[in-house]
Design a protein around this motif. Structure first.
Motif, PDB file in Angstrom:
ATOM      1  N   MET A 275       0.738  -1.307   0.076  1.00 51.16           N
ATOM      2  CA  MET A 275      -0.027   0.024  -0.250  1.00 51.16           C
ATOM      3  C   MET A 275       1.153   1.867  -0.390  1.00 51.16           C
ATOM      4  SD  MET A 275      -3.129  -1.254   2.440  1.00 51.16           S
ATOM      5  CE  MET A 275      -2.041  -2.287   4.248  1.00 51.16           C
ATOM      6  N   LEU A 276       2.005   1.427   0.834  1.00 53.86           N
ATOM      7  CA  LEU A 276       2.657   2.071   0.454  1.00 53.86           C
ATOM      8  C   LEU A 276       3.522   3.186  -0.699  1.00 53.86           C
ATOM      9  CD1 LEU A 276       4.186   4.833   2.709  1.00 53.86           C
ATOM     10  CD2 LEU A 276       6.593   2.990   2.528  1.00 53.86           C
ATOM     11  N   TYR A 277       4.135   1.610  -1.657  1.00 54.15           N
ATOM     12  CA  TYR A 277       4.235   2.109  -2.815  1.00 54.15           C
ATOM     13  C   TYR A 277       3.569   1.753  -3.782  1.00 54.15           C
ATOM     14  CZ  TYR A 277       8.587   1.400  -0.314  1.00 54.15           C
ATOM     15  OH  TYR A 277       9.949   1.654   0.396  1.00 54.15           O
ATOM     16  N   GLN A 278       1.932   1.234  -3.707  1.00 51.40           N
ATOM     17  CA  GLN A 278       1.129   1.374  -4.597  1.00 51.40           C
ATOM     18  C   GLN A 278       1.202   0.176  -5.553  1.00 51.40           C
ATOM     19  OE1 GLN A 278      -0.625   5.300  -5.233  1.00 51.40           O
ATOM     20  NE2 GLN A 278      -0.974   6.092  -3.469  1.00 51.40           N
ATOM     21  N   VAL A 279       1.300  -1.074  -5.283  1.00 50.82           N
ATOM     22  CA  VAL A 279       2.135  -1.791  -6.177  1.00 50.82           C
ATOM     23  C   VAL A 279       0.230  -2.284  -6.114  1.00 50.82           C
ATOM     24  CG1 VAL A 279       3.361  -3.734  -6.520  1.00 50.82           C
ATOM     25  CG2 VAL A 279       4.564  -2.334  -5.180  1.00 50.82           C
ATOM     26  N   GLY A 280       0.566  -2.355  -7.191  1.00 49.12           N
ATOM     27  CA  GLY A 280      -0.895  -3.796  -8.098  1.00 49.12           C
ATOM     28  C   GLY A 280      -1.968  -3.690  -7.200  1.00 49.12           C
ATOM     29  N   ARG A 281      -2.599  -4.660  -6.665  1.00 53.17           N
ATOM     30  CA  ARG A 281      -3.704  -4.730  -6.856  1.00 53.17           C
ATOM     31  C   ARG A 281      -3.427  -3.795  -5.234  1.00 53.17           C
ATOM     32  NH1 ARG A 281      -3.899 -10.593  -4.219  1.00 53.17           N
ATOM     33  NH2 ARG A 281      -1.835 -10.663  -3.242  1.00 53.17           N
ATOM     34  N   TYR A 282      -2.840  -3.449  -4.498  1.00 50.03           N
ATOM     35  CA  TYR A 282      -2.564  -3.001  -3.193  1.00 50.03           C
ATOM     36  C   TYR A 282      -3.046  -1.591  -3.213  1.00 50.03           C
ATOM     37  CZ  TYR A 282      -0.475  -6.818  -1.301  1.00 50.03           C
ATOM     38  OH  TYR A 282       0.230  -8.699  -1.215  1.00 50.03           O
ATOM     39  N   LYS A 283      -3.406  -1.393  -4.266  1.00 51.74           N
ATOM     40  CA  LYS A 283      -3.599   0.451  -4.284  1.00 51.74           C
ATOM     41  C   LYS A 283      -5.454   0.750  -3.615  1.00 51.74           C
ATOM     42  CE  LYS A 283      -1.122   1.013  -8.184  1.00 51.74           C
ATOM     43  NZ  LYS A 283      -1.598   1.607 -10.406  1.00 51.74           N
ATOM     44  N   ASP A 284      -5.692  -0.449  -3.892  1.00 51.58           N
ATOM     45  CA  ASP A 284      -7.188  -0.508  -3.500  1.00 51.58           C
ATOM     46  C   ASP A 284      -6.723  -0.094  -1.462  1.00 51.58           C
ATOM     47  OD1 ASP A 284      -9.412  -0.456  -2.178  1.00 51.58           O
ATOM     48  OD2 ASP A 284     -10.571  -2.849  -3.036  1.00 51.58           O
ATOM     49  N   ARG A 285      -6.302   0.910  -0.878  1.00 59.36           N
ATOM     50  CA  ARG A 285      -5.876   0.492   0.793  1.00 59.36           C
ATOM     51  C   ARG A 285      -7.131   0.318   1.659  1.00 59.36           C
ATOM     52  NH1 ARG A 285      -2.142   5.722   1.444  1.00 59.36           N
ATOM     53  NH2 ARG A 285      -0.255   5.491  -0.237  1.00 59.36           N
ATOM     54  N   GLU A 286      -8.200   0.392   0.718  1.00 58.04           N
ATOM     55  CA  GLU A 286      -9.548   0.287   1.693  1.00 58.04           C
ATOM     56  C   GLU A 286      -9.196  -0.690   2.257  1.00 58.04           C
ATOM     57  OE1 GLU A 286     -10.854   2.134   4.057  1.00 58.04           O
ATOM     58  OE2 GLU A 286      -9.430   4.179   2.643  1.00 58.04           O
ATOM     59  N   THR A 287      -9.072  -1.707   1.150  1.00 60.68           N
ATOM     60  CA  THR A 287      -9.359  -3.168   1.687  1.00 60.68           C
ATOM     61  C   THR A 287      -8.449  -3.901   2.407  1.00 60.68           C
ATOM     62  OG1 THR A 287     -10.754  -3.422  -0.782  1.00 60.68           O
ATOM     63  CG2 THR A 287      -9.595  -5.696   0.060  1.00 60.68           C
ATOM     64  N   TYR A 288      -7.254  -3.267   1.550  1.00 59.38           N
ATOM     65  CA  TYR A 288      -6.293  -4.323   2.761  1.00 59.38           C
ATOM     66  C   TYR A 288      -5.449  -3.588   4.312  1.00 59.38           C
ATOM     67  CZ  TYR A 288      -5.010  -6.843  -1.656  1.00 59.38           C
ATOM     68  OH  TYR A 288      -5.041  -7.600  -2.757  1.00 59.38           O
ATOM     69  N   LEU A 289      -6.235  -2.234   4.235  1.00 60.22           N
ATOM     70  CA  LEU A 289      -6.087  -1.695   5.393  1.00 60.22           C
ATOM     71  C   LEU A 289      -7.170  -2.630   6.037  1.00 60.22           C
ATOM     72  CD1 LEU A 289      -5.757   1.556   4.967  1.00 60.22           C
ATOM     73  CD2 LEU A 289      -4.423   0.218   6.214  1.00 60.22           C
ATOM     74  N   ALA A 290      -8.412  -3.167   5.826  1.00 59.56           N
ATOM     75  CA  ALA A 290      -9.617  -3.880   6.558  1.00 59.56           C
ATOM     76  C   ALA A 290      -8.621  -5.084   7.358  1.00 59.56           C
ATOM     77  CB  ALA A 290     -10.888  -4.124   5.708  1.00 59.56           C
ATOM     78  N   GLN A 291      -7.886  -5.718   5.949  1.00 61.85           N
ATOM     79  CA  GLN A 291      -7.468  -7.075   5.615  1.00 61.85           C
ATOM     80  C   GLN A 291      -6.263  -6.791   7.564  1.00 61.85           C
ATOM     81  OE1 GLN A 291      -6.052  -8.603   2.746  1.00 61.85           O
ATOM     82  NE2 GLN A 291      -8.507  -9.207   1.719  1.00 61.85           N
ATOM     83  N   SER A 292      -5.356  -6.023   7.038  1.00 60.98           N
ATOM     84  CA  SER A 292      -4.324  -6.008   8.190  1.00 60.98           C
ATOM     85  C   SER A 292      -4.948  -5.733   9.453  1.00 60.98           C
ATOM     86  CB  SER A 292      -3.278  -4.609   7.269  1.00 60.98           C
ATOM     87  OG  SER A 292      -3.121  -4.309   6.608  1.00 60.98           O
TER      88      SER A 292
END
Length: 467
Positions: A275-292
């Protein structure tokens, strides 16, 4: 030879006894030889003539010269007949007159000489007296008899007899005295070799018998002490083995804990970097922040459970038990889980016997019961049932929680209480949890002296707890 004598009690006793027997017999022989009367070498008939002459002459001399006259004849007897005979003068009443003074008496009677060889009794009277007296010539009893000669003749044979008797007596005495001592010595050697199976004979009541009894008691007590020591050593070895197993379990536990903590931390780290480097699918920060956040919550639960385990496994830890109404306690916890059961579309049936009390730590038991109820809800599919029962029989209180529609592989049942073990080997967080729940439950129940068992049933899986 001297060394052998010093090392053998039987040889010492034999020699000492033999020497004592020989010494005693020798002293006895010498005493007999010394005090025995002498042999008479002259016959009484040889001196009867002197008695006749003296009795005839005494009637012609006055009384005051009698003692000198009789003494002269006694001197003749001493010189010519080896003092084997002597004259005796008596009153007519039978009292003996002392020859040294005719007015005194010796204290003897004429009857005292009846057992001795004597001449006939001569009735006499002196020239200046009409009083009658009796003159007697008898063997001198102060002389020794033939015993001395007999002893001298038998001395060689007597010496051999004394020696044989001494040896035989010493042999039997030695056997009688040393036989029990040898047995005691043999038993003491066995005891020195840590063999306490033998016993001394105890049919004697003397000091040796007392020693045998004491040695037998000592043997029994040493055997008991050795047995207790062996049991203590076995227990100590068992404790050492247990400590090694616990140490091994601790090492394995921390290795597994490190692995379990490393996985979610790696996932969180990867998601944050993406998410920090906005790589590929991690551009969807909301989704991965919730997973984290979800992984962080799981990580937090795991840390809390590790802290709980660390506290429970602390040496010397004791739970604070109190009189707990287990019936009401279980009903309260079921009430807390009602919303979860409704979300899972699960039906709860309960059969709780009222007023059942146990001694327990309410906080720890709450954690254990919550884990069991949570597992029942997590592993039961929608539309299934959870059956909860509590009853008491004699001294045992039993709690069962059965969830239908579930099944555990038989090979996995024995591993359910191991830390970080999950039936789902994929470690899916949706189906598996942290793998510490049942381990914590087992630890808490062990602190309460309770037993837990998980088995498959026709309908599903049942957990049985016995207090």
């Amino acid at each position: 030879m001297i060394r052998k004598i010093k090392s053998k009690l039987s040889v010492k006793v034999f020699l000492i006894t033999s020497m004592l027997m020989v010494a005693c017999c020798s002293v006895t022989y010498l005493c007999i030889a010394h005090f025995a009367p002498y042999i008479y070498s002259h016959d009484l008939a040889e001196v009867e003539e002197l008695a006749d002459m003296l009795s005839e002459e005494l009637s012609h001399i006055p009384k005051e010269e009698v003692q000198y006259f009789i003494q002269g004849y006694n001197d003749i007897l001493t010189k010519q007949y080896d003092d084997e005979f002597a004259f005796h003068l008596f009153q007519n009443s039978g009292n003996e007159i002392a020859l040294s003074d005719l007015n005194e008496f010796t204290g003897n009677k004429i009857d005292d000489y009846k057992s001795t060889d004597t001449t006939r009794e001569y009735e006499i009277s002196f020239a200046d007296s009409t009083e009658a007296y009796i003159l007697l010539l008898a063997k001198n009893t102060n002389k020794e008899s033939q015993v001395v000669l007999a002893l001298q003749k038998t001395l060689p044979i007597l010496s051999v007899a004394i020696l044989l008797v001494s040896v035989i007596a010493a042999f039997f005495y030695t056997w009688y005295m040393t036989k029990p001592i040898k047995k005691i010595s043999k038993l003491s050697k066995q005891m020195a070799d840590m063999d306490f199976s033998g016993l001394c004979p105890t049919n004697r009541t003397d000091e040796i018998g007392v020693l045998s009894h004491s040695l037998n008691d000592l043997s029994k007590k040493l055997a008991a002490a050795l047995s207790e020591l062996q049991e203590a050593n076995q227990k100590l070895q068992a404790d050492i083995d247990m400590e090694r197993r616990l140490e091994k379990q601790r090492v394995e536990f921390f290795a597994a804990a490190s692995h379990e903590l490393k996985t979610p931390i790696t996932i969180i780290k990867g998601q944050l970097q993406g998410m920090l480097y906005q790589v590929g699918r991690y551009k969807d920060r909301e989704t991965y922040l919730a997973q984290s956040l979800e992984i962080t919550d799981t990580l937090g639960k795991m840390v809390q459970e590790l802290l709980t385990i660390s506290r429970l496994d602390t040496p010397g830890y004791t739970c604070k038990k109190s009189n707990l109404n287990l019936s009401n306690f279980i009903i309260d916890r079921i009430t807390v889980f009602e919303d979860l059961f409704m979300q899972k579309d699960l039906t709860v049936e309960q059969s709780i016997s009222p007023e059942i009390y146990i001694l327990g730590d309410m906080q720890l038991l709450q954690k254990a019961l919550d884990n069991l109820l949570g597992n029942a809800a997590a592993y039961s599919g929608a539309g299934n049932q959870i059956l909860i029962k509590l009853w008491k029989e004699t001294e045992t209180t039993t709690l069962t929680i059965e969830n239908t529609g579930a099944h555990i592989p038989d090979e996995a049942i024995s591993k359910l209480f191991e830390p970080f073990y999950r039936v789902d080997q994929s470690r899916n967080r949706q189906t598996g949890g942290t793998g510490l729940g049942l381990y914590i439950v087992k630890t808490i129940l062990d602190l309460h002296g309770a037993k837990i068992e998980i088995t498959n049933t026709i309908q599903g899986v049942i957990v049985s707890v016995q207090f």
